[in-house]
Each structure stands twice: as C-alpha cells, then as structure tokens.
Design an enzyme around this catalytic site. Sequence first.
Site, PDB file in Angstrom:
ATOM      1  CG  ASP A 239      -1.909   1.170   1.168  1.00 34.76           C
ATOM      2  OD1 ASP A 239      -2.939   0.998   0.500  1.00 34.76           O
ATOM      3  OD2 ASP A 239      -1.629   2.225   1.772  1.00 34.76           O
ATOM      4  CG  ASN A 247      -4.815  11.026  -5.245  1.00 34.11           C
ATOM      5  OD1 ASN A 247      -4.178  11.122  -6.294  1.00 34.11           O
ATOM      6  ND2 ASN A 247      -5.391   9.900  -4.866  1.00 34.11           N
ATOM      7  CG  ASP A 256      -4.625   8.709 -12.067  1.00 29.95           C
ATOM      8  OD1 ASP A 256      -4.920   8.153 -10.993  1.00 29.95           O
ATOM      9  OD2 ASP A 256      -5.456   9.273 -12.804  1.00 29.95           O
ATOM     10  CD  GLU A 282      -4.477   4.167  -1.521  1.00 36.94           C
ATOM     11  OE1 GLU A 282      -4.688   4.556  -0.365  1.00 36.94           O
ATOM     12  OE2 GLU A 282      -5.314   4.276  -2.442  1.00 36.94           O
TER      13      GLU A 282
END
Length: 366
Positions: A239, A247, A256, A282
């Site tokens: 993770d 973000n 992304d 993620e």
Amino acid sequence: MFSFIKQQFIKYCQSGIPEYADTEDRRRIMIINLFALVGSSLTLVMGLRAWSEANFLLAIVLNVAAVVFLSAHLCIRFSSDYKLPARLVLYCLTMLMLYLVYSGGVDNTGLLWVYILPPVALFLGGLSTGVVNIILFSCLSSFLLYFDAGQLMTAEYTDSYKLRFILSFFTVTFLSCCYEYSRKASYQHIQSLSDKFELMAKTDSLTGLANRREMMEQIQKEYARINRNNDTLCLLLLDVDRFKLINDGYGHDVGDLVLQQLAKTLTENLRTHDLVARWGGEEFLVMLPETNHQQAVEVAEKLLDKVATHNFEIKHFRKQVTVSIGVTELHNQQTITSAIAKADKYLYQAKQSGRNKVCYEALESV
C-alpha cells in the site's frame, strides 16, 4: 426417440475434440466427422450399387473411398488430431473426383459430383492449400478431358459439355474462394476482438497490470498446483504510504502517474513468473510462486528499497514515495481468502509501526 438420435448424432460429430481446442479447430473436427459419415455412407451405397451392376472398377474405387472417409473419423476419435484426417479426406476426395471425370461414373453423371470439391478443399485445407489442390485437380482433369481429344478417358463428353463444365467449375471455385476468404477474415476479426476484450477484462486500465479478477484466477491455479506438489507460494500486499496527501496536494493526475511508475518499478524488480496486480486504489498484490517465507521477506525488502529510492520525476512532484508491505505464505492448510486477510493484517501492522516497513508473522517487522 428423436431426441436420442439427435443426442447421438451430436456426440458423434463432437467426438475427438480436445478440451483445449479453439472454436475454429472444433468446427473443423465436427465438419470432418460429419463429412466422414455422409461421405462413407454415400460411397458405400453407390459402391454396392456398382457391384450389383457389375461395374467392378467403380465399385472398388467407391468402397476404398468409403473406408478412407471412415478412417478419418476413427483417426480423429483416437488421436484428437484433425490435420492428418483432413489430408486423408481431401486427397481421397480429389482422387475420387478425378476418377469420376475419367470414368464418367454411372450414366456419365460423374462430373456432377465434382462441384463438391472446391468448398470441401478450401475448408479442410485452408485458402492457400485448398487453392493449390483445386489448381492441381483442374490441370489433371483438363489434361484428361482435352489430351488427344479425350482418348485417355473411358467416358465420352462433347466439347461444349467439357467447356461448360470447366467454366461452371471455375465459377464455383471462385465463389467458394470468396466465401472462405471472407469467413476467415471475419473469424480473425472476431478472434482479435475477443482477445482484446479478454485482455481488457483481465487488465487494470491505469497501470497495465493484472486486475483483481485476474490475480484471483492465477492464485487459484497456483493454489491447486501447491496442493498437488506440496510446494510453496507467498503473497505480498503493498500500500502506498500517505497516498491521499499526494492526490490532495498535487492532484489526481499526479497520483495516477505515481501509480503507473510504481507499477513499472514493481514489475522490473520481480521474476518473469511472478505476478503483480493492482488490488484496489493504491494497493498492489504480488504473487510469488515457488517461494518460501524467508525468500518472500527478502523480495519485499528489495521492493521496499527500490520504491523508496526511485526518483518519481512527475511535473512539479519531487517527493519520496514509500510503501508498506505485508507478507504471508499460502499453504494447503488455509484458504486463499484467509491468506490474503493475513497479508492485509501484516500490512496494517506496517502502517501502524511507522510505514515504509515490511511486516510478517505476528509481531516481527523489518
């Protein structure tokens, strides 16, 4: 009664089809079986009739053809290979048609059967092989028809009948070629679309990695293998640390791109038979076949270091990206779901103990 006959007929046509055969191979095998049934039946009946009429040479040729057609079916049934039976049927049919041109068959009607050759040759041999076979047949039959005014043949045909036969035969051949070409092109287009959609169904559109569905299918296959061979398999659940801050601070486009570069980094540092998938958001799941627990921990530590030292140069983003990893070993005494849940538990421990860590077993961490 009708349903029973139908069931047996379908069973006959599908006999010899291997489980791994694709649609085109299945279709070919079914047609060869069907042609073997119809061809052997017709030639056997016509051969018996020729025997009754004392036309012994024709009877022998027809009965030999019946045996060859039946042999093609038996060959498929016991070998599951259609290529040799297809050649048997094609070459036998070609020779039979040449004999009918030579002899005229019954009441000089042999030429009427020749028109079945183009579609059968193109289907069994494909466009290139089928055309070569038809050209060879055309040359040999034209030689018989016109050499020395047809003196080589036992049958007699008028010149106008010969010309009309050749022109009509070439017309049927041309139409059969057009159909076979369009059929093959349509099949290839459909197959290409099918492969594309299948790949899309198995692939994460953002990272190009396997998606959750594909990963589960591959883990199930490996799980069956380790049950058979008493082998080992390990899973890593990764993770991205504080991905929400990326973000929120730099935008989802940057997030992304981070995931894309991370996916590339993971793939480049794994073996070719390892599999990495985007598990969700993620999170990434790595499957390590033929890997024991200690080896999996070493791989996890390597990935941890590679990600932490990777230079994510994305627009105005220059931050270090780290991951937390949970490691577990999947064995035949636990389910796949419980093993993944165990990896998720260790991942949570890695997050709670400061992130950028590998956790495995109950309280051990690196």
